[in-house]
Design an enzyme around this catalytic site. Sequence first.
Site, PDB file in Angstrom:
ATOM      1  N   ARG A  22      33.719  31.459  42.198  1.00  0.00           N
ATOM      2  CA  ARG A  22      34.771  30.211  42.160  1.00  0.00           C
ATOM      3  C   ARG A  22      33.665  28.808  41.985  1.00  0.00           C
ATOM      4  O   ARG A  22      31.986  29.347  42.125  1.00  0.00           O
ATOM      5  CB  ARG A  22      34.757  29.955  43.783  1.00  0.00           C
ATOM      6  CG  ARG A  22      35.907  30.867  43.954  1.00  0.00           C
ATOM      7  CD  ARG A  22      36.458  30.626  45.818  1.00  0.00           C
ATOM      8  NE  ARG A  22      35.619  31.520  46.415  1.00  0.00           N
ATOM      9  CZ  ARG A  22      34.544  31.023  47.121  1.00  0.00           C
ATOM     10  NH1 ARG A  22      33.651  29.360  46.820  1.00  0.00           N
ATOM     11  NH2 ARG A  22      33.229  31.726  47.477  1.00  0.00           N
ATOM     12  N   TYR A 189      38.839  31.452  36.973  1.00  0.00           N
ATOM     13  CA  TYR A 189      38.803  32.921  37.270  1.00  0.00           C
ATOM     14  C   TYR A 189      38.957  32.355  39.012  1.00  0.00           C
ATOM     15  O   TYR A 189      39.349  32.074  39.484  1.00  0.00           O
ATOM     16  CB  TYR A 189      37.502  32.569  37.127  1.00  0.00           C
ATOM     17  CG  TYR A 189      36.515  34.156  37.239  1.00  0.00           C
ATOM     18  CD1 TYR A 189      36.988  35.061  37.216  1.00  0.00           C
ATOM     19  CD2 TYR A 189      36.832  34.180  39.372  1.00  0.00           C
ATOM     20  CE1 TYR A 189      35.801  36.348  37.480  1.00  0.00           C
ATOM     21  CE2 TYR A 189      36.218  35.375  39.448  1.00  0.00           C
ATOM     22  CZ  TYR A 189      35.807  36.534  38.864  1.00  0.00           C
ATOM     23  OH  TYR A 189      35.565  37.894  39.564  1.00  0.00           O
ATOM     24  N   LYS A 198      42.818  31.165  47.925  1.00  0.00           N
ATOM     25  CA  LYS A 198      42.061  30.202  48.341  1.00  0.00           C
ATOM     26  C   LYS A 198      42.856  28.914  48.241  1.00  0.00           C
ATOM     27  O   LYS A 198      42.425  27.827  50.083  1.00  0.00           O
ATOM     28  CB  LYS A 198      40.551  30.294  48.144  1.00  0.00           C
ATOM     29  CG  LYS A 198      39.912  31.097  47.937  1.00  0.00           C
ATOM     30  CD  LYS A 198      40.083  31.871  48.736  1.00  0.00           C
ATOM     31  CE  LYS A 198      38.519  33.024  48.960  1.00  0.00           C
ATOM     32  NZ  LYS A 198      39.080  34.123  49.740  1.00  0.00           N
ATOM     33  N   HIS A 218      40.606  32.287  56.973  1.00  0.00           N
ATOM     34  CA  HIS A 218      39.979  33.327  55.698  1.00  0.00           C
ATOM     35  C   HIS A 218      39.059  34.378  56.765  1.00  0.00           C
ATOM     36  O   HIS A 218      37.908  34.973  56.829  1.00  0.00           O
ATOM     37  CB  HIS A 218      37.847  32.797  55.504  1.00  0.00           C
ATOM     38  CG  HIS A 218      37.895  33.642  54.220  1.00  0.00           C
ATOM     39  ND1 HIS A 218      36.170  33.220  54.244  1.00  0.00           N
ATOM     40  CD2 HIS A 218      38.292  34.048  53.080  1.00  0.00           C
ATOM     41  CE1 HIS A 218      36.169  34.035  52.885  1.00  0.00           C
ATOM     42  NE2 HIS A 218      37.131  34.334  52.536  1.00  0.00           N
ATOM     43  N   SER A 240      32.893  35.208  51.816  1.00  0.00           N
ATOM     44  CA  SER A 240      32.645  35.491  51.077  1.00  0.00           C
ATOM     45  C   SER A 240      31.838  36.584  50.336  1.00  0.00           C
ATOM     46  O   SER A 240      30.661  36.793  50.766  1.00  0.00           O
ATOM     47  CB  SER A 240      32.867  34.753  49.351  1.00  0.00           C
ATOM     48  OG  SER A 240      33.861  33.623  49.711  1.00  0.00           O
TER      49      SER A 240
HETATM   50  P1  GTP Z   1      35.429  38.615  49.521  1.00  0.00           P
HETATM   51  O1  GTP Z   1      36.258  39.339  49.082  1.00  0.00           O
HETATM   52  O2  GTP Z   1      34.201  38.213  48.133  1.00  0.00           O
HETATM   53  O3  GTP Z   1      35.695  37.899  50.711  1.00  0.00           O
HETATM   54  O4  GTP Z   1      34.542  39.693  50.091  1.00  0.00           O
HETATM   55  P2  GTP Z   1      35.116  40.696  51.013  1.00  0.00           P
HETATM   56  O5  GTP Z   1      33.967  39.784  51.787  1.00  0.00           O
HETATM   57  O6  GTP Z   1      35.892  40.994  50.803  1.00  0.00           O
HETATM   58  O7  GTP Z   1      33.601  41.760  50.701  1.00  0.00           O
HETATM   59  P3  GTP Z   1      33.489  43.109  50.946  1.00  0.00           P
HETATM   60  O8  GTP Z   1      34.657  44.441  51.164  1.00  0.00           O
HETATM   61  O9  GTP Z   1      34.184  43.036  48.354  1.00  0.00           O
HETATM   62  O10 GTP Z   1      32.441  43.425  50.202  1.00  0.00           O
HETATM   63  C1  GTP Z   1      31.068  42.730  49.727  1.00  0.00           C
HETATM   64  C2  GTP Z   1      30.047  43.802  49.505  1.00  0.00           C
HETATM   65  O11 GTP Z   1      29.152  44.263  50.697  1.00  0.00           O
HETATM   66  C3  GTP Z   1      30.094  44.917  48.503  1.00  0.00           C
HETATM   67  O12 GTP Z   1      29.407  44.986  47.722  1.00  0.00           O
HETATM   68  C4  GTP Z   1      30.185  45.772  50.236  1.00  0.00           C
HETATM   69  O13 GTP Z   1      29.902  47.216  49.199  1.00  0.00           O
HETATM   70  C5  GTP Z   1      29.217  45.554  50.767  1.00  0.00           C
HETATM   71  N1  GTP Z   1      29.282  46.033  52.475  1.00  0.00           N
HETATM   72  C6  GTP Z   1      30.740  46.010  52.566  1.00  0.00           C
HETATM   73  N2  GTP Z   1      30.960  46.777  53.978  1.00  0.00           N
HETATM   74  C7  GTP Z   1      29.401  47.114  54.142  1.00  0.00           C
HETATM   75  C8  GTP Z   1      28.754  47.321  55.316  1.00  0.00           C
HETATM   76  O14 GTP Z   1      29.418  47.304  56.762  1.00  0.00           O
HETATM   77  N3  GTP Z   1      27.794  47.760  54.859  1.00  0.00           N
HETATM   78  C9  GTP Z   1      26.772  47.399  54.120  1.00  0.00           C
HETATM   79  N4  GTP Z   1      24.964  47.690  53.714  1.00  0.00           N
HETATM   80  N5  GTP Z   1      27.325  46.582  52.897  1.00  0.00           N
HETATM   81  C10 GTP Z   1      28.596  46.413  53.060  1.00  0.00           C
HETATM   82  C1  SPV Z   2      36.107  34.901  48.024  1.00  0.00           C
HETATM   83  O1  SPV Z   2      35.254  33.962  47.280  1.00  0.00           O
HETATM   84  O2  SPV Z   2      36.322  34.481  48.927  1.00  0.00           O
HETATM   85  C2  SPV Z   2      37.063  35.864  46.957  1.00  0.00           C
HETATM   86  C3  SPV Z   2      37.025  35.659  45.719  1.00  0.00           C
HETATM   87  O3  SPV Z   2      37.907  35.814  47.166  1.00  0.00           O
HETATM   88  S1  SPV Z   2      37.704  33.636  45.086  1.00  0.00           S
HETATM   89  O4  SPV Z   2      39.530  34.403  45.308  1.00  0.00           O
HETATM   90  O5  SPV Z   2      37.501  33.776  43.809  1.00  0.00           O
HETATM   91  O6  SPV Z   2      37.466  32.822  45.646  1.00  0.00           O
END
Ligand code: GTP
Ligand code: SPV
Length: 576
Positions: A22, A189, A198, A218, A240
């Site tokens: 983003r 993207y 979003k 969110h 994020s």
């Molecule tokens: P967006 O899709 O960008 O909104 O991210 P998200 O909030 O869905 O985060 P996601 O679950 O994809 O995790 C992002 C990163 O954090 C990844 O590299 C995971 O491996 C790491 N991660 C997620 N949960 C944990 C946790 O409980 N502990 C640790 N150490 N890392 C974590």
């Molecule tokens: C985030 O950045 O919180 C995402 C990825 O989930 S995007 O859809 O690109 O915003």
Amino acid sequence: MQRVFSRLRGWLAWTDPRDVARVEGRTVLVTPRPEDAAPQASPAPGGAVAHSLLGNWMSPDELRRAMDARFPGCMEGRTMYVIPFLMGPPGSPLSRPGLQLTDSAYVAASMRIMTRVGAHFLPSSSSSSSSSSSSSSASSADDFVRCLHSVGRPRDGAVEVPSWPCDPSRTLIAHDPRRRRIVSYGSGYGGNSLLGKKGFALRVAAAMARDEGWLAEHMLIVGFEDPRGRKRYLAGAFPSACGKTNLAMMRAALPGYHVTCVGDDIAWMRFDHQGRLRAINPECGFFGVAPGTSEATNPVAMATIRRDTIFTNVGLTSTGDVYWEGIGQSLPPDVTLTSWRGQSWKPGDPEPCAHPNARFCAPASNCPSLDPAWEDPEGVPIDAIIFGGRRPEGVPLVFEAFSWEHGVFLGSAMRSEATAAAEHKGRQLLHDPLAMRPFFGYNAGQHLQHWLDVGARAGARPPRIFHVNWFLRDQSGAFVWPGFGHNARVLAWICARVGGEAGAVATPIGLIPEEGALELRGLRGLRHRDLFPMDRPFWERECRELRAFYGEHFGKHLPREVMAQLEALEGRLRKM
Ligand code: GTP
Ligand code: SPV
Ligand code: MN
């Protein structure tokens, strides 16, 4: 999109290296007055654009000028896709339709996964006259969100190299929440181009939600069942790349507990007639971070992306499989790798094989832990709301707010380390109120006030609010908490609190588990005090920092109640 897998039935796209996340600096809200977009958006005298931490503003005239400079002819030679879609389960009073035009096949295919697509979701002129008295707001033929997207590169017919057209230097993602319109130019993207996500489901929907008395946030949504078969639903707002998708798809590392997935990124919520907060997931797919996803960390995600998945900016093996950092699979010696930049790659190379914000896009129906009620038109009842960010020090694993108002304050005070999901660099701590900083659809101060108002409305029984931090680090820089499936231990305490069955101790910042209330059995070497630091100087610094942040970025738009909560915290710290 470049390749098809024989084995995975998936697709792989490698983007232009200038178009990988983003772009917050080029994302704007278009409103007549700057303060309708963000509290401290102050344009230069006579100016038409203003940037601020809590949102960027553009004047309607400037948007017209910017579009005239970009759009005429920009789709020439391309195929234009017309995508009517619905955000939310069919038949839900909370669901809302949209229409996206795009000249990107990748965007069309991704929207087909992330949203429910079909012309019948759009209101028709005949339905407008017959249902004008219905309570559904999809009652007028005009009532849908208009989304216009172009990658911004006319095509002259030749085969394109590179095959990811975009126009990074002129990218603009503009939202007009009042007129329910989104215009996106120059990027293909994720959140820049999949406009149901979003743009619509957070920014425009937040403005709709304010007008109509609900919340667009969110947040992930999960079901959590204890060994006695009692089920509760929780919603979690993390910035994020702070663990929403992982928590939403968690396999509990605590025997007898089960986590089911309703959504991993966005929640639309409203209080029902009984005063319970109910939530739907407006999406029907996952756009999740690939690096770090493995059978060990997230087996449910690994099962979800086994087929019908679009991968973006991951590595490719010579056997036609995908690869990324932390995938947890060792490669046979004869298998070679190509990085997301299309170059030959081997373990140990200085640049990563997959971009840190590489993503999978997979249908929700692939998810083995999908909750049976995930498409319930009424939404699932939310018993607890969780806020959390990446805080390497000072902030305990979990604590509970004293009240809804205190919880809204905790949401306003969220901070997190910067991630790869946007254009920020390094490990700086960023303020991210409600995990909405890049996604506010109107003045963030008014958004906080809206939270206070809906919770205080007569008859509302607002859920409890908690704050979590999976990301505490020890002196060596290692994570203190094992995280992932072990986060079920924290959810178990939260649900026991909601049920009135778990003990807590009041501290100045909130209620923490009393010793023994958080199940730590089987986790060697973890002491209560490592997980629950309570350092007065740390919190005094935090309060000073927060005061400065409120003053600089909210100014007079900060709700009085939020400031009163900060003062109450400062008072409790003085007495500590
Ligand atoms: P967006 O899709 O960008 O909104 O991210 P998200 O909030 O869905 O985060 P996601 O679950 O994809 O995790 C992002 C990163 O954090 C990844 O590299 C995971 O491996 C790491 N991660 C997620 N949960 C944990 C946790 O409980 N502990 C640790 N150490 N890392 C974590
Ligand atoms: C985030 O950045 O919180 C995402 C990825 O989930 S995007 O859809 O690109 O915003
Ligand atoms: Mn995610």
